[in-house]
Motif scaffolding. Structure first.
Motif, PDB file in Angstrom:
ATOM      1  N   VAL A   1      61.820 -47.613  61.822  1.00  0.00           N
ATOM      2  CA  VAL A   1      61.286 -47.199  63.114  1.00  0.00           C
ATOM      3  C   VAL A   1      59.820 -46.849  62.932  1.00  0.00           C
ATOM      4  O   VAL A   1      59.432 -46.234  61.941  1.00  0.00           O
ATOM      5  CB  VAL A   1      62.075 -45.996  63.697  1.00  0.00           C
ATOM      6  CG1 VAL A   1      62.087 -44.824  62.735  1.00  0.00           C
ATOM      7  CG2 VAL A   1      61.525 -45.572  65.042  1.00  0.00           C
TER       8      VAL A   1
ATOM      9  N   GLU B   1      62.060 -50.698  64.890  1.00  0.00           N
ATOM     10  CA  GLU B   1      62.057 -50.240  66.281  1.00  0.00           C
ATOM     11  C   GLU B   1      60.751 -49.514  66.581  1.00  0.00           C
ATOM     12  O   GLU B   1      60.313 -48.671  65.805  1.00  0.00           O
ATOM     13  CB  GLU B   1      63.238 -49.301  66.519  1.00  0.00           C
ATOM     14  CG  GLU B   1      63.299 -48.740  67.926  1.00  0.00           C
ATOM     15  CD  GLU B   1      64.400 -47.713  68.101  1.00  0.00           C
ATOM     16  OE1 GLU B   1      64.485 -47.111  69.194  1.00  0.00           O
ATOM     17  OE2 GLU B   1      65.181 -47.495  67.135  1.00  0.00           O
TER      18      GLU B   1
ATOM     19  N   HIS C   1      65.841 -39.774  64.668  1.00  0.00           N
ATOM     20  CA  HIS C   1      65.818 -40.910  63.747  1.00  0.00           C
ATOM     21  C   HIS C   1      66.053 -40.475  62.301  1.00  0.00           C
ATOM     22  O   HIS C   1      65.637 -41.162  61.361  1.00  0.00           O
ATOM     23  CB  HIS C   1      64.485 -41.641  63.869  1.00  0.00           C
ATOM     24  CG  HIS C   1      64.237 -42.210  65.235  1.00  0.00           C
ATOM     25  ND1 HIS C   1      64.890 -43.316  65.712  1.00  0.00           N
ATOM     26  CD2 HIS C   1      63.438 -41.787  66.250  1.00  0.00           C
ATOM     27  CE1 HIS C   1      64.498 -43.577  66.947  1.00  0.00           C
ATOM     28  NE2 HIS C   1      63.609 -42.659  67.303  1.00  0.00           N
TER      29      HIS C   1
ATOM     30  N   ARG D   1      66.663 -42.634  58.736  1.00  0.00           N
ATOM     31  CA  ARG D   1      66.019 -43.941  58.794  1.00  0.00           C
ATOM     32  C   ARG D   1      64.640 -43.853  58.137  1.00  0.00           C
ATOM     33  O   ARG D   1      64.072 -42.772  58.005  1.00  0.00           O
ATOM     34  CB  ARG D   1      65.887 -44.401  60.245  1.00  0.00           C
ATOM     35  CG  ARG D   1      67.201 -44.389  61.014  1.00  0.00           C
ATOM     36  CD  ARG D   1      66.993 -44.755  62.473  1.00  0.00           C
ATOM     37  NE  ARG D   1      66.718 -46.178  62.656  1.00  0.00           N
ATOM     38  CZ  ARG D   1      66.364 -46.719  63.810  1.00  0.00           C
ATOM     39  NH1 ARG D   1      66.221 -45.955  64.889  1.00  0.00           N
ATOM     40  NH2 ARG D   1      66.139 -48.018  63.903  1.00  0.00           N
TER      41      ARG D   1
END
Length: 432
Positions: free
Chosen positions: A48, A66, A85, A88
Protein backbone atom coordinates in the motif's frame (compact mmCIF):
# COMPACT_ATOMS: atom_id res chain seq x y z
CA UNK A 1 8.81 23.32 31.78
CA UNK A 2 9.05 22.18 28.18
CA UNK A 3 6.33 19.85 26.94
CA UNK A 4 7.26 16.20 27.21
CA UNK A 5 7.75 14.47 23.85
CA UNK A 6 4.76 12.35 22.89
CA UNK A 7 4.99 8.70 23.82
CA UNK A 8 5.47 6.60 20.67
CA UNK A 9 2.51 4.35 20.04
CA UNK A 10 3.12 0.69 19.35
CA UNK A 11 2.07 -0.47 15.89
CA UNK A 12 1.91 -4.21 15.31
CA UNK A 13 3.16 -3.97 11.74
CA UNK A 14 6.58 -2.74 12.88
CA UNK A 15 7.07 -5.19 15.73
CA UNK A 16 7.02 -8.38 13.67
CA UNK A 17 9.97 -9.90 11.90
CA UNK A 18 7.92 -10.64 8.79
CA UNK A 19 6.76 -7.10 7.99
CA UNK A 20 9.30 -4.28 7.53
CA UNK A 21 8.88 -0.90 9.16
CA UNK A 22 6.77 1.63 7.25
CA UNK A 23 8.92 3.57 4.81
CA UNK A 24 8.62 7.28 4.08
CA UNK A 25 9.85 8.07 0.58
CA UNK A 26 10.64 11.62 -0.47
CA UNK A 27 9.72 12.46 -4.04
CA UNK A 28 10.27 15.64 -6.03
CA UNK A 29 8.63 17.32 -9.01
CA UNK A 30 10.84 15.13 -11.22
CA UNK A 31 8.76 12.19 -10.06
CA UNK A 32 9.79 8.57 -10.63
CA UNK A 33 12.77 9.52 -12.80
CA UNK A 34 14.36 11.46 -9.96
CA UNK A 35 14.20 8.65 -7.41
CA UNK A 36 17.24 6.63 -6.42
CA UNK A 37 17.14 2.83 -6.70
CA UNK A 38 16.41 2.16 -3.00
CA UNK A 39 13.38 4.47 -3.13
CA UNK A 40 12.09 2.88 -6.33
CA UNK A 41 12.54 -0.61 -4.92
CA UNK A 42 10.63 0.34 -1.76
CA UNK A 43 7.68 1.68 -3.76
CA UNK A 44 7.62 -1.32 -6.12
CA UNK A 45 7.53 -3.75 -3.20
CA UNK A 46 4.90 -1.87 -1.16
CA UNK A 47 1.49 -3.45 -0.60
CA UNK A 48 0.00 0.00 0.00
CA UNK A 49 1.25 3.48 -0.89
CA UNK A 50 -0.17 6.44 1.05
CA UNK A 51 0.30 10.02 -0.15
CA UNK A 52 -1.23 13.14 -1.56
CA UNK A 53 -3.14 12.87 -4.83
CA UNK A 54 -0.42 14.81 -6.68
CA UNK A 55 2.34 12.57 -5.34
CA UNK A 56 0.46 9.36 -6.08
CA UNK A 57 -0.02 10.59 -9.64
CA UNK A 58 3.75 10.64 -10.14
CA UNK A 59 4.06 6.85 -9.76
CA UNK A 60 4.17 4.54 -12.80
CA UNK A 61 1.80 1.56 -13.31
CA UNK A 62 4.56 -0.80 -12.16
CA UNK A 63 3.89 0.37 -8.60
CA UNK A 64 1.05 -2.09 -8.14
CA UNK A 65 0.36 -1.50 -4.46
CA UNK A 66 -2.97 -0.10 -3.32
CA UNK A 67 -2.93 3.69 -3.52
CA UNK A 68 -4.50 5.57 -0.63
CA UNK A 69 -4.84 9.37 -0.64
CA UNK A 70 -4.49 11.28 2.61
CA UNK A 71 -7.78 12.72 3.86
CA UNK A 72 -8.05 16.21 5.30
CA UNK A 73 -7.15 17.06 7.98
CA UNK A 74 -4.09 14.87 7.63
CA UNK A 75 -2.59 14.59 11.11
CA UNK A 76 -5.60 13.02 12.89
CA UNK A 77 -5.82 10.41 10.11
CA UNK A 78 -2.29 9.04 10.61
CA UNK A 79 -2.99 6.49 13.39
CA UNK A 80 -6.23 5.35 11.77
CA UNK A 81 -4.64 4.69 8.37
CA UNK A 82 -1.64 2.92 9.85
CA UNK A 83 -3.90 0.67 11.91
CA UNK A 84 -6.12 -0.07 8.91
CA UNK A 85 -3.15 -1.43 6.97
CA UNK A 86 -1.33 -3.18 9.80
CA UNK A 87 0.62 -6.23 8.67
CA UNK A 88 1.14 -4.90 5.14
CA UNK A 89 4.23 -3.35 3.62
CA UNK A 90 3.49 0.40 3.79
CA UNK A 91 5.19 3.18 1.87
CA UNK A 92 4.29 6.80 2.51
CA UNK A 93 5.06 9.46 -0.09
CA UNK A 94 6.31 12.90 0.98
CA UNK A 95 7.35 16.00 -0.92
CA UNK A 96 11.13 16.34 -0.91
CA UNK A 97 12.69 15.70 2.48
CA UNK A 98 10.05 13.99 4.67
CA UNK A 99 11.68 15.31 7.87
CA UNK A 100 11.59 18.95 6.76
CA UNK A 101 8.05 20.20 7.46
CA UNK A 102 6.90 16.83 6.16
CA UNK A 103 4.87 13.78 7.11
CA UNK A 104 8.00 12.07 8.44
CA UNK A 105 7.66 13.98 11.69
CA UNK A 106 4.09 12.83 12.29
CA UNK A 107 5.02 9.21 11.64
CA UNK A 108 8.09 9.37 13.88
CA UNK A 109 6.00 10.85 16.69
CA UNK A 110 3.25 8.29 16.18
CA UNK A 111 5.42 5.17 15.96
CA UNK A 112 8.68 6.22 17.58
CA UNK A 113 11.75 7.40 15.66
CA UNK A 114 13.22 3.90 15.38
CA UNK A 115 10.10 2.43 13.84
CA UNK A 116 10.13 4.41 10.59
CA UNK A 117 12.48 4.07 7.63
CA UNK A 118 13.03 7.41 5.88
CA UNK A 119 14.40 7.77 2.35
CA UNK A 120 14.86 11.53 1.83
CA UNK A 121 14.91 13.47 -1.43
CA UNK A 122 16.32 17.00 -1.92
CA UNK A 123 13.87 19.50 -0.47
CA UNK A 124 12.45 22.45 -2.38
CA UNK A 125 14.63 24.67 -0.18
CA UNK A 126 17.79 22.87 -1.31
CA UNK A 127 16.69 23.17 -4.95
CA UNK A 128 15.88 26.87 -4.50
CA UNK A 129 19.23 27.69 -2.90
CA UNK A 130 21.00 25.86 -5.73
CA UNK A 131 19.13 27.90 -8.35
CA UNK A 132 19.60 31.23 -6.55
CA UNK A 133 23.19 30.71 -5.45
CA UNK A 134 22.21 31.32 -1.83
CA UNK A 135 24.10 29.45 0.92
CA UNK A 136 21.49 27.37 2.68
CA UNK A 137 22.88 28.16 6.13
CA UNK A 138 22.35 31.89 5.55
CA UNK A 139 18.69 31.58 4.58
CA UNK A 140 15.69 31.65 6.91
CA UNK A 141 12.82 29.37 5.94
CA UNK A 142 9.23 30.27 6.83
CA UNK A 143 6.41 27.89 6.03
CA UNK A 144 2.92 29.21 5.32
CA UNK A 145 1.49 25.75 4.68
CA UNK A 146 -1.45 25.54 7.07
CA UNK A 147 -0.22 28.65 8.88
CA UNK A 148 -1.21 32.33 8.73
CA UNK A 149 0.81 34.63 6.50
CA UNK A 150 1.23 37.05 9.43
CA UNK A 151 3.94 34.83 10.94
CA UNK A 152 6.25 35.98 8.13
CA UNK A 153 6.43 39.45 9.75
CA UNK A 154 8.69 38.23 12.56
CA UNK A 155 11.37 37.24 10.03
CA UNK A 156 11.55 40.61 8.25
CA UNK A 157 14.94 42.24 8.79
CA UNK A 158 16.80 44.45 6.33
CA UNK A 159 19.22 42.41 4.21
CA UNK A 160 17.84 39.04 5.30
CA UNK A 161 17.14 36.34 2.71
CA UNK A 162 13.93 34.36 3.16
CA UNK A 163 12.47 31.31 1.47
CA UNK A 164 8.71 31.03 1.99
CA UNK A 165 7.07 27.64 1.58
CA UNK A 166 3.80 28.36 -0.23
CA UNK A 167 0.40 26.94 0.60
CA UNK A 168 -1.00 27.58 -2.88
CA UNK A 169 -0.69 29.63 -6.05
CA UNK A 170 -2.12 32.58 -4.11
CA UNK A 171 0.72 32.67 -1.55
CA UNK A 172 3.12 34.89 -3.56
CA UNK A 173 0.48 37.62 -3.78
CA UNK A 174 -0.20 37.32 -0.04
CA UNK A 175 3.52 37.59 0.68
CA UNK A 176 3.82 40.71 -1.48
CA UNK A 177 0.85 42.32 0.27
CA UNK A 178 2.30 41.59 3.71
CA UNK A 179 5.70 42.98 2.72
CA UNK A 180 4.10 46.21 1.56
CA UNK A 181 2.00 46.49 4.70
CA UNK A 182 4.98 45.94 7.01
CA UNK A 183 7.23 48.48 5.31
CA UNK A 184 9.22 46.07 3.14
CA UNK A 185 7.73 46.97 -0.24
CA UNK A 186 11.17 47.49 -1.87
CA UNK A 187 12.06 43.81 -1.27
CA UNK A 188 12.83 41.86 -4.48
CA UNK A 189 10.79 38.67 -4.88
CA UNK A 190 11.03 35.65 -7.12
CA UNK A 191 8.75 32.63 -7.36
CA UNK A 192 10.32 29.25 -8.13
CA UNK A 193 7.83 26.69 -9.44
CA UNK A 194 7.98 22.91 -9.92
CA UNK A 195 11.58 22.81 -8.70
CA UNK A 196 13.51 19.85 -10.06
CA UNK A 197 10.82 18.92 -12.57
CA UNK A 198 10.43 19.25 -16.30
CA UNK A 199 8.13 22.28 -15.83
CA UNK A 200 10.49 24.16 -13.54
CA UNK A 201 10.13 27.93 -13.86
CA UNK A 202 11.48 30.96 -12.02
CA UNK A 203 9.83 34.35 -12.37
CA UNK A 204 11.84 37.47 -13.10
CA UNK A 205 12.64 39.51 -9.97
CA UNK A 206 10.09 42.16 -8.99
CA UNK A 207 9.71 44.14 -5.80
CA UNK A 208 6.72 43.62 -3.53
CA UNK A 209 5.68 47.20 -4.40
CA UNK A 210 5.58 46.27 -8.08
CA UNK A 211 4.09 42.82 -7.65
CA UNK A 212 0.95 42.52 -9.77
CA UNK A 213 -1.58 40.73 -7.59
CA UNK A 214 -4.02 40.93 -10.48
CA UNK A 215 -1.91 38.66 -12.69
CA UNK A 216 -3.10 35.05 -12.98
CA UNK A 217 -1.63 32.86 -10.21
CA UNK A 218 1.17 30.56 -11.26
CA UNK A 219 1.77 26.95 -10.33
CA UNK A 220 0.56 25.94 -6.86
CA UNK A 221 3.79 24.00 -6.25
CA UNK A 222 6.06 26.97 -5.56
CA UNK A 223 8.44 28.59 -3.14
CA UNK A 224 8.89 32.36 -2.74
CA UNK A 225 12.36 33.88 -2.45
CA UNK A 226 12.56 37.27 -0.73
CA UNK A 227 15.52 39.59 -0.25
CA UNK A 228 14.34 41.85 2.55
CA UNK A 229 14.66 45.60 1.92
CA UNK A 230 13.09 47.97 4.42
CA UNK A 231 11.52 51.18 3.14
CA UNK A 232 13.39 54.30 4.37
CA UNK A 233 10.38 55.56 6.33
CA UNK A 234 9.43 52.19 7.88
CA UNK A 235 9.81 51.63 11.62
CA UNK A 236 12.91 49.59 12.35
CA UNK A 237 12.22 46.49 14.46
CA UNK A 238 15.24 44.70 15.88
CA UNK A 239 15.78 41.04 16.67
CA UNK A 240 16.03 41.51 20.45
CA UNK A 241 13.46 42.62 23.05
CA UNK A 242 12.87 46.33 23.43
CA UNK A 243 10.94 47.19 20.27
CA UNK A 244 9.95 50.85 19.88
CA UNK A 245 6.77 51.75 21.75
CA UNK A 246 5.39 52.99 18.41
CA UNK A 247 5.34 49.39 17.19
CA UNK A 248 2.32 48.75 19.42
CA UNK A 249 -1.27 49.84 19.34
CA UNK A 250 -2.11 50.74 22.94
CA UNK A 251 -4.22 52.89 25.26
CA UNK A 252 -1.37 53.73 27.64
CA UNK A 253 -1.27 50.28 29.24
CA UNK A 254 2.11 49.35 27.81
CA UNK A 255 5.33 48.17 29.43
CA UNK A 256 7.61 50.86 28.03
CA UNK A 257 10.56 50.01 25.85
CA UNK A 258 13.46 50.23 28.33
CA UNK A 259 11.64 48.47 31.16
CA UNK A 260 10.39 45.86 28.67
CA UNK A 261 13.92 45.08 27.53
CA UNK A 262 15.04 44.58 31.14
CA UNK A 263 11.98 42.47 31.93
CA UNK A 264 12.52 40.12 28.98
CA UNK A 265 16.18 39.82 29.93
CA UNK A 266 15.19 38.66 33.41
CA UNK A 267 12.48 36.33 32.11
CA UNK A 268 15.18 34.76 29.88
CA UNK A 269 13.05 32.96 27.28
CA UNK A 270 14.48 29.76 25.82
CA UNK A 271 13.31 27.74 22.78
CA UNK A 272 10.13 25.78 23.38
CA UNK A 273 9.19 27.49 26.63
CA UNK A 274 5.73 28.75 27.59
CA UNK A 275 5.03 32.14 29.21
CA UNK A 276 1.96 33.33 31.09
CA UNK A 277 1.60 37.09 30.61
CA UNK A 278 -0.90 38.06 33.31
CA UNK A 279 -2.54 41.46 32.91
CA UNK A 280 -1.50 41.66 29.28
CA UNK A 281 -2.33 45.32 28.60
CA UNK A 282 -1.04 45.63 25.05
CA UNK A 283 0.62 42.22 24.98
CA UNK A 284 4.14 43.57 24.50
CA UNK A 285 5.86 41.14 26.91
CA UNK A 286 4.16 38.08 25.38
CA UNK A 287 4.79 39.31 21.83
CA UNK A 288 8.49 39.87 22.37
CA UNK A 289 8.85 36.60 24.28
CA UNK A 290 7.52 34.77 21.20
CA UNK A 291 9.69 36.78 18.81
CA UNK A 292 12.87 35.51 20.49
CA UNK A 293 12.46 32.06 18.91
CA UNK A 294 9.86 30.45 16.61
CA UNK A 295 9.14 27.71 19.15
CA UNK A 296 8.51 30.05 22.09
CA UNK A 297 4.86 30.07 23.17
CA UNK A 298 2.82 32.48 25.26
CA UNK A 299 -0.62 32.91 26.76
CA UNK A 300 -1.71 36.39 27.75
CA UNK A 301 -4.56 36.93 30.21
CA UNK A 302 -6.42 40.24 30.02
CA UNK A 303 -9.74 41.04 31.68
CA UNK A 304 -10.67 43.98 29.40
CA UNK A 305 -12.22 42.70 26.12
CA UNK A 306 -11.10 45.77 24.12
CA UNK A 307 -7.52 45.32 25.28
CA UNK A 308 -7.67 41.60 24.56
CA UNK A 309 -8.64 42.35 20.96
CA UNK A 310 -5.85 44.90 20.76
CA UNK A 311 -3.34 42.32 21.97
CA UNK A 312 -4.40 39.96 19.18
CA UNK A 313 -3.92 42.72 16.60
CA UNK A 314 -0.46 43.55 17.94
CA UNK A 315 0.52 39.89 17.86
CA UNK A 316 -0.55 39.49 14.25
CA UNK A 317 1.15 42.67 13.09
CA UNK A 318 4.43 41.77 14.79
CA UNK A 319 4.57 38.25 13.41
CA UNK A 320 3.37 36.05 16.28
CA UNK A 321 -0.28 35.29 15.43
CA UNK A 322 -0.03 32.11 17.51
CA UNK A 323 -0.19 34.13 20.74
CA UNK A 324 -3.13 32.81 22.74
CA UNK A 325 -5.28 35.52 24.32
CA UNK A 326 -7.53 34.61 27.26
CA UNK A 327 -10.15 37.22 28.15
CA UNK A 328 -10.89 37.11 31.86
CA UNK A 329 -9.76 38.22 35.29
CA UNK A 330 -6.91 36.44 37.04
CA UNK A 331 -6.51 34.36 39.09
CA UNK A 332 -9.78 32.74 38.01
CA UNK A 333 -8.87 32.86 34.31
CA UNK A 334 -5.67 30.92 34.98
CA UNK A 335 -7.53 27.72 35.81
CA UNK A 336 -6.95 24.97 33.26
CA UNK A 337 -4.11 26.68 31.40
CA UNK A 338 -1.05 24.60 30.51
CA UNK A 339 1.71 24.80 33.09
CA UNK A 340 4.12 27.66 32.31
CA UNK A 341 7.89 27.80 32.36
CA UNK A 342 7.73 31.47 33.34
CA UNK A 343 5.12 33.96 34.50
CA UNK A 344 5.08 37.72 34.08
CA UNK A 345 2.62 39.75 36.11
CA UNK A 346 2.18 43.21 34.68
CA UNK A 347 -1.16 44.14 36.22
CA UNK A 348 -3.74 43.11 38.79
CA UNK A 349 -1.25 42.32 41.55
CA UNK A 350 -3.70 43.39 44.24
CA UNK A 351 -6.29 40.81 43.15
CA UNK A 352 -6.61 38.39 46.10
CA UNK A 353 -4.56 35.24 45.57
CA UNK A 354 -3.10 36.25 42.19
CA UNK A 355 0.59 36.15 43.04
CA UNK A 356 0.18 32.92 45.02
CA UNK A 357 -1.67 31.28 42.14
CA UNK A 358 1.10 32.22 39.72
CA UNK A 359 3.78 30.91 42.06
CA UNK A 360 1.93 27.65 42.66
CA UNK A 361 1.53 27.10 38.91
CA UNK A 362 5.29 27.15 38.29
CA UNK A 363 7.26 23.91 38.09
CA UNK A 364 10.55 23.40 39.87
CA UNK A 365 12.98 25.80 38.13
CA UNK A 366 10.20 28.06 36.82
CA UNK A 367 10.60 31.84 36.90
CA UNK A 368 8.34 34.67 37.93
CA UNK A 369 8.76 38.39 37.21
CA UNK A 370 6.32 41.03 38.45
CA UNK A 371 6.39 44.79 37.80
CA UNK A 372 4.50 47.56 39.56
CA UNK A 373 4.44 51.34 40.01
CA UNK A 374 2.08 51.55 43.01
CA UNK A 375 2.93 51.45 46.71
CA UNK A 376 0.21 48.92 47.44
CA UNK A 377 1.53 46.42 44.91
CA UNK A 378 5.10 47.18 45.92
CA UNK A 379 4.28 46.03 49.45
CA UNK A 380 3.04 42.71 48.01
CA UNK A 381 6.26 42.27 46.06
CA UNK A 382 8.33 43.00 49.16
CA UNK A 383 6.44 40.27 51.02
CA UNK A 384 6.92 37.85 48.11
CA UNK A 385 10.63 38.62 48.17
CA UNK A 386 10.73 37.90 51.90
CA UNK A 387 8.96 34.55 51.44
CA UNK A 388 10.53 33.29 48.24
CA UNK A 389 13.79 35.20 47.81
CA UNK A 390 14.94 36.31 44.39
CA UNK A 391 15.73 39.89 43.44
CA UNK A 392 13.86 43.06 44.24
CA UNK A 393 15.00 46.02 42.15
CA UNK A 394 13.78 49.46 41.22
CA UNK A 395 14.06 50.63 37.63
CA UNK A 396 14.14 54.36 36.92
CA UNK A 397 14.23 55.82 33.41
CA UNK A 398 14.57 59.49 32.56
CA UNK A 399 14.21 61.19 29.20
CA UNK A 400 15.83 64.43 28.06
CA UNK A 401 13.15 67.04 27.29
CA UNK A 402 13.16 70.77 26.45
CA UNK A 403 13.17 73.10 29.45
CA UNK A 404 12.67 76.55 27.97
CA UNK A 405 15.70 77.10 25.78
CA UNK A 406 17.62 74.32 27.55
CA UNK A 407 17.34 70.59 28.10
CA UNK A 408 16.55 68.73 31.31
CA UNK A 409 15.57 65.30 32.56
CA UNK A 410 11.99 64.13 33.00
CA UNK A 411 11.75 60.97 35.05
CA UNK A 412 9.12 58.33 34.35
CA UNK A 413 7.42 56.63 37.27
CA UNK A 414 9.92 54.19 38.81
CA UNK A 415 9.10 50.51 38.39
CA UNK A 416 9.59 48.03 41.20
CA UNK A 417 10.42 44.58 39.90
CA UNK A 418 10.51 41.28 41.74
CA UNK A 419 12.09 38.28 40.02
CA UNK A 420 12.53 34.82 41.49
CA UNK A 421 13.20 31.24 40.46
CA UNK A 422 11.13 28.55 42.08
CA UNK A 423 13.07 25.66 43.57
CA UNK A 424 12.25 22.99 46.11
CA UNK A 425 14.34 24.91 48.62
CA UNK A 426 12.52 28.23 48.15
CA UNK A 427 9.13 26.49 48.26
CA UNK A 428 10.01 24.62 51.47
CA UNK A 429 11.33 27.82 53.04
CA UNK A 430 8.14 29.71 52.22
CA UNK A 431 6.00 27.01 53.81
CA UNK A 432 7.74 27.25 57.18
Amino acid sequence: MRPAPPEPRRYSAVTTAQTPAPAVVGIGADGWEGLADPARRTLLEADVVIGGARQLGLLPPECAGERVAWPAPLRPAVPRLLAAHAGRRIAVLASGDPMFYGIGRALAEELGPGAVRVLPHPSSVSHACARLGWPLEDVEVVTLVGRPAARLAAALHDGRRLLVLSASAATPGEVAALLRDRGFGPSPMRVLEQLGGAREHTTTPATADDWAEQQPPGDPLNIVAVECRRAPDALRLGAVPGLPDAAYEHDGQLTKRHVRAVTLGVLAPAPGELLWDVGGGSGSIAVEWMRTHPTCRAITVERDPARAERIARNAERLGVPGLRVVTGAAPGALAGLPRPDAVFVGGGLTAPGLLAACWDALPDGGRVVANTVTLESEALLAEAHRRHGGELVRLAVSHAVPVGGFTGWRQAMPVTQWAARKTLATTAGADR
